[in-house]
Design an enzyme around this catalytic site. Structure first.
Site, PDB file in Angstrom:
ATOM      1  N   GLY A   1      63.448   3.456  61.149  1.00 45.49           N
ATOM      2  CA  GLY A   1      63.876   2.368  60.284  1.00 45.49           C
ATOM      3  C   GLY A   1      63.306   1.039  60.750  1.00 45.49           C
ATOM      4  O   GLY A   1      62.854   0.892  61.885  1.00 45.49           O
ATOM      5  N   CYS A   2      63.338   0.049  59.864  1.00 48.41           N
ATOM      6  CA  CYS A   2      62.722  -1.246  60.166  1.00 48.41           C
ATOM      7  C   CYS A   2      63.485  -1.978  61.279  1.00 48.41           C
ATOM      8  O   CYS A   2      62.874  -2.438  62.259  1.00 48.41           O
ATOM      9  CB  CYS A   2      62.631  -2.094  58.912  1.00 48.41           C
ATOM     10  SG  CYS A   2      64.184  -2.273  58.000  1.00 48.41           S
ATOM     11  N   TYR A   3      64.815  -2.097  61.145  1.00 46.63           N
ATOM     12  CA  TYR A   3      65.585  -2.737  62.212  1.00 46.63           C
ATOM     13  C   TYR A   3      65.461  -1.948  63.518  1.00 46.63           C
ATOM     14  O   TYR A   3      65.354  -2.522  64.604  1.00 46.63           O
ATOM     15  CB  TYR A   3      67.064  -2.827  61.829  1.00 46.63           C
ATOM     16  CG  TYR A   3      67.415  -3.896  60.836  1.00 46.63           C
ATOM     17  CD1 TYR A   3      67.082  -5.232  61.053  1.00 46.63           C
ATOM     18  CD2 TYR A   3      68.111  -3.566  59.672  1.00 46.63           C
ATOM     19  CE1 TYR A   3      67.425  -6.211  60.132  1.00 46.63           C
ATOM     20  CE2 TYR A   3      68.469  -4.548  58.756  1.00 46.63           C
ATOM     21  CZ  TYR A   3      68.118  -5.866  58.984  1.00 46.63           C
ATOM     22  OH  TYR A   3      68.469  -6.839  58.082  1.00 46.63           O
TER      23      TYR A   3
END
Length: 351
Positions: A152-154
């Site tokens: 995921g991005c975070y």
């Protein structure tokens, strides 16, 4: 030598469009299949996505068909929403194709996924374990694999910031690591939602999914694995910035011993010396989102506060590049035995 045939399913979402932007400039492959879930009939990709209107070297955009996908592709990117993407990824992988899934469906054990996502996991006891594709940290584990779960991005920004600490004894073992994360609106996807309207988001800034963001267990799982501390926890707070793309992570970590900036800088430099995509900034220089927009890069800055015995870590990425499509292509390069930087940009597009 025949070029690998590449497909993108979910080709009209933000991550899918970014994937095609990168893949269309990649020198070693051929895009042979583009599909979207909510499409009734085929049409030219440039008609659907106007940024590609003058680029005529892409196949038509089609409604997704499993048999056609299998017939036309050697490797498939899945860029569909969680709850849909993982199931199709497993079907395509079981048919003998290489797969990179950009959703959260294959990142977590079944029970953890269902608890945090509120969806039924596509995983069964018989399913092949997907390799977690944090490519700047574990390139060797990704090489020559056939099923990758893209982070995921975070999680990408947070883990690249924190993982080097797992190889030290600098952090109090029972402490909670605080991660403050801010993202542009494309991280929420393309589905129309009232809180993403210009009138709502402009001149605004606020937290969301407080205490229940689905990237929390993903980050903890990797930190626990690398640190060998099964009880390591983070406090993740996610916030929405009034910008389209980009992530800034600020992490606050209590130290149990003193360390100079020079020694800490060396730890981080050594951790990422094999990747061109992670840059550790000099003392007193702070990362800016605009420096990484359009690039598959992560800029990290460190600050040791001796007064409070706290380590502050700041990191920026482009959520659609390093946080999604760029890292997915980096994973593909590793899977196919190519240099990890092939077809990817190290240069941001700002201003």
């Amino acid at each position: 030598m025949n070029q690998p045939r590449i497909g993108v399913v979910g080709a009209t979402g933000y991550a899918g469009v970014e994937l095609i932007r990168i893949l269309s400039r990649h020198p070693l492959l051929k895009i042979t299949y583009l599909a979207a879930q909510k499409l009734e009939q085929s049409e030219t990709y440039g008609h659907k996505i106007s940024a590609f209107r003058q680029f005529g070297e892409l196949p038509a955009l089609e409604p997704f068909d499993l048999e056609r996908c299998l017939d036309l592709c050697d490797l498939v990117f899945l860029a569909l929403p969680s709850g849909i993407s993982g199931r199709l990824a497993l079907q395509i992988h079981h048919a003998g194709k290489k797969v990179i899934d950009l959703s959260g469906d294959l990142r977590l054990p079944k029970e953890v996924y269902e608890s945090w996502y509120g969806l039924a996991s596509p995983l069964t006891q018989k399913d092949t374990h997907a390799v977690y594709g944090l490519s700047d940290w574990q390139a060797e584990q990704i090489a020559n694999q056939s099923l990758i779960s893209n982070p995921g991005c975070y999680a990408t920004a947070a883990l690249l910031s924190l993982l080097p600490l797992c190889q030290t004894k600098l952090v109090e073992s029972q402490s909670v690591w605080v991660v403050d994360a801010k993202s542009g609106s494309t991280g929420a996807g393309k589905s129309p939602q009232p809180h993403l309207l210009l009138s709502e988001l402009s001149n605004n800034f606020y937290p969301y999914r407080v205490g229940c963001h689905q990237h929390t267990p993903e980050i903890e799982q990797k930190l626990q694995e690398e640190s060998k501390q099964a009880d390591l926890q983070i406090q993740l707070t996610t916030q929405l910035l009034p910008i389209p793309r980009g992530i800034l992570v600020s992490a606050y970590i209590p130290l149990c011993s003193t360390i100079s900036f020079t020694d800490l800088y060396e730890i981080y430099q050594n951790a990422y010396h094999d990747t061109p995509f992670v840059s550790i900034l000099p003392c007193g220089e702070w990362p800016q989102i605009q420096s990484v927009l359009g690039a598959n890069t992560c800029h990290i800055a460190l600050h040791v506060d001796n007064r409070t015995q706290m380590l502050q870590i700041f990191a920026v990425i482009d959520n659609l590049q390093k946080g999604a499509a760029g890292q997915a292509v980096q994973n593909m390069n590793l899977m196919l035995g190519w240099p990890m930087e092939t077809g990817l940009s190290l240069i941001g597009s700002a201003p």
